[in-house]
Scaffold this motif. Sequence first.
Motif, PDB file in Angstrom:
ATOM      1  N   GLY A 232     132.762 -35.675 -16.449  1.00 33.18           N
ATOM      2  CA  GLY A 232     133.240 -34.551 -15.428  1.00 33.18           C
ATOM      3  C   GLY A 232     133.050 -33.388 -15.863  1.00 33.18           C
ATOM      4  O   GLY A 232     132.458 -32.404 -14.955  1.00 33.18           O
ATOM      5  N   GLY A 233     133.161 -32.935 -17.017  1.00 38.72           N
ATOM      6  CA  GLY A 233     132.940 -31.601 -17.619  1.00 38.72           C
ATOM      7  C   GLY A 233     131.306 -31.384 -17.466  1.00 38.72           C
ATOM      8  O   GLY A 233     131.102 -30.299 -17.303  1.00 38.72           O
ATOM      9  N   TYR A 234     130.911 -32.318 -18.327  1.00 39.23           N
ATOM     10  CA  TYR A 234     129.204 -31.769 -18.214  1.00 39.23           C
ATOM     11  C   TYR A 234     128.569 -31.941 -16.865  1.00 39.23           C
ATOM     12  O   TYR A 234     127.893 -31.008 -16.374  1.00 39.23           O
ATOM     13  N   GLY A 235     129.092 -32.760 -15.908  1.00 36.98           N
ATOM     14  CA  GLY A 235     128.485 -32.785 -14.467  1.00 36.98           C
ATOM     15  C   GLY A 235     128.910 -31.582 -13.778  1.00 36.98           C
ATOM     16  O   GLY A 235     127.947 -31.282 -13.192  1.00 36.98           O
ATOM     17  N   LEU A 236     130.122 -31.059 -14.104  1.00 37.50           N
ATOM     18  CA  LEU A 236     130.428 -29.929 -13.251  1.00 37.50           C
ATOM     19  C   LEU A 236     129.572 -28.759 -13.923  1.00 37.50           C
ATOM     20  O   LEU A 236     129.105 -27.899 -12.813  1.00 37.50           O
ATOM     21  N   GLY A 237     129.346 -28.488 -15.019  1.00 33.56           N
ATOM     22  CA  GLY A 237     128.508 -27.332 -15.510  1.00 33.56           C
ATOM     23  C   GLY A 237     127.211 -27.572 -15.050  1.00 33.56           C
ATOM     24  O   GLY A 237     126.443 -26.452 -14.562  1.00 33.56           O
ATOM     25  N   ARG A 238     126.643 -28.741 -15.148  1.00 31.23           N
ATOM     26  CA  ARG A 238     125.144 -28.958 -14.740  1.00 31.23           C
ATOM     27  C   ARG A 238     124.919 -28.850 -13.323  1.00 31.23           C
ATOM     28  O   ARG A 238     123.850 -28.286 -13.149  1.00 31.23           O
ATOM     29  N   PHE A 239     125.922 -29.170 -12.552  1.00 32.11           N
ATOM     30  CA  PHE A 239     125.652 -29.085 -11.000  1.00 32.11           C
ATOM     31  C   PHE A 239     125.459 -27.596 -10.889  1.00 32.11           C
ATOM     32  O   PHE A 239     124.769 -27.275  -9.867  1.00 32.11           O
ATOM     33  N   ILE A 240     126.181 -26.793 -11.304  1.00 36.34           N
ATOM     34  CA  ILE A 240     126.181 -25.255 -11.067  1.00 36.34           C
ATOM     35  C   ILE A 240     124.816 -24.809 -11.579  1.00 36.34           C
ATOM     36  O   ILE A 240     124.149 -23.953 -10.865  1.00 36.34           O
ATOM     37  N   ILE A 241     124.563 -25.035 -12.923  1.00 30.44           N
ATOM     38  CA  ILE A 241     123.484 -24.324 -13.441  1.00 30.44           C
ATOM     39  C   ILE A 241     122.135 -24.992 -12.870  1.00 30.44           C
ATOM     40  O   ILE A 241     121.100 -24.194 -12.632  1.00 30.44           O
ATOM     41  N   GLU A 242     121.883 -26.307 -12.407  1.00 32.54           N
ATOM     42  CA  GLU A 242     120.921 -26.880 -12.011  1.00 32.54           C
ATOM     43  C   GLU A 242     120.383 -26.115 -10.539  1.00 32.54           C
ATOM     44  O   GLU A 242     119.293 -26.030 -10.201  1.00 32.54           O
ATOM     45  N   GLY A 243     121.685 -25.594  -9.936  1.00 32.75           N
ATOM     46  CA  GLY A 243     121.134 -24.666  -8.940  1.00 32.75           C
ATOM     47  C   GLY A 243     120.240 -23.484  -8.937  1.00 32.75           C
ATOM     48  O   GLY A 243     119.741 -23.069  -7.855  1.00 32.75           O
ATOM     49  N   ILE A 244     120.234 -23.051 -10.150  1.00 28.95           N
ATOM     50  CA  ILE A 244     119.399 -21.744 -10.307  1.00 28.95           C
ATOM     51  C   ILE A 244     118.227 -21.921 -11.182  1.00 28.95           C
ATOM     52  O   ILE A 244     117.359 -21.121 -11.506  1.00 28.95           O
ATOM     53  N   ARG A 245     117.964 -23.169 -11.878  1.00 29.04           N
ATOM     54  CA  ARG A 245     116.666 -23.477 -12.527  1.00 29.04           C
ATOM     55  C   ARG A 245     115.626 -23.695 -11.645  1.00 29.04           C
ATOM     56  O   ARG A 245     115.692 -24.003 -10.447  1.00 29.04           O
ATOM     57  N   THR A 246     114.580 -23.335 -12.388  1.00 28.62           N
ATOM     58  CA  THR A 246     113.196 -23.333 -11.491  1.00 28.62           C
ATOM     59  C   THR A 246     112.621 -24.717 -11.830  1.00 28.62           C
ATOM     60  O   THR A 246     111.419 -24.870 -11.203  1.00 28.62           O
ATOM     61  N   ASP A 247     112.765 -25.510 -12.848  1.00 28.87           N
ATOM     62  CA  ASP A 247     112.228 -26.668 -13.107  1.00 28.87           C
ATOM     63  C   ASP A 247     112.754 -27.867 -12.664  1.00 28.87           C
ATOM     64  O   ASP A 247     112.558 -28.869 -13.303  1.00 28.87           O
ATOM     65  N   THR A 248     113.480 -27.963 -11.367  1.00 31.64           N
ATOM     66  CA  THR A 248     114.094 -28.867 -11.261  1.00 31.64           C
ATOM     67  C   THR A 248     113.414 -30.108 -10.791  1.00 31.64           C
ATOM     68  O   THR A 248     112.381 -29.927 -10.302  1.00 31.64           O
TER      69      THR A 248
END
Length: 292
Positions: A232-248
């Motif tokens: 849950g913790g990693y998933g929450l952070g990754r969900f937010i950060i993934e939204g601004i990455r350019t290599d999605t």
Amino acid sequence: MNVTDIAFPNLGIYLENVPKTFSVFGFEIAFYGLFIGIGIWLGIALAAHDGKVMGQDPDKYWDFAIYAVIFSVIGARLYYVIFEWDSYKDDLLSIFNTRNGGMAIYGAVIGAFATLFIYSRLKKVNPFQIGDSGVMGLILGQAIGRWGNFMNREVFGEYTDGLFAMRLPIGAVRSRDITDNLMSHVGVGENFIQVHPTFLYESVWNLLVLAAMLLYRKHKRFHGEVCLIYLGGYGLGRFIIEGIRTDTLFIPGTEIPVSQVLSLLLVVFAVVTDVVVRMQIRKGKMQAYKVK
């Protein structure tokens, strides 16, 4: 900027001649691989130490790690190749070339958990008890490994002029990671992009999740609860950060980021599972999972 420079202008940090590799006795070694290796070793050491603190045999973790590392690396590469298939379909041998990155952490996580359940079944041990200490090492390895992305000039986000804005020479990054939005902020005569250092955001977030797990582990209600905090913790952070990455990476045929979907599912799974298991334990059920 020179092609090997990296800068954090709003922090006053200017790094010159940051190499991607170094030479040892004539052999070129990538910093990316070095950070991954350090992360793996320190992660296993932490998991074994935590297992010992929690009354388990630390050698069990080193034994498990042999298999977990192998299948995590395979999983990380397969995950990336599957969701970036267009880049490999015309040159299948390039699938085996990992020197320029191309590893997806969620693939490693899937590989690690799959190995955990198979290993535990064969060795007849509690997978949730091993998992609670194992995820300590896993997230530490992720936090350290992200600095391999820094050395590779990858895993960055869209344009920003915030405090942690990072400048990278255009010639040092993969062209497919540079969006139109980034290019629109490149001034006349400039040869760099200015981006969110999402590798840094995720590394720091992972350390915070690790701290939370270390503080909570002796208070857990059932075996596997620390695993849920990790998911849950990693998933929450990754969900937010993934939204601004350019290599999605996207779900094939869509523009839906696969890692954001998976992250959201993990958060929901972790919360719901924790609530359900706690309720079942209160009702006198699932006592095998309860911490005695």
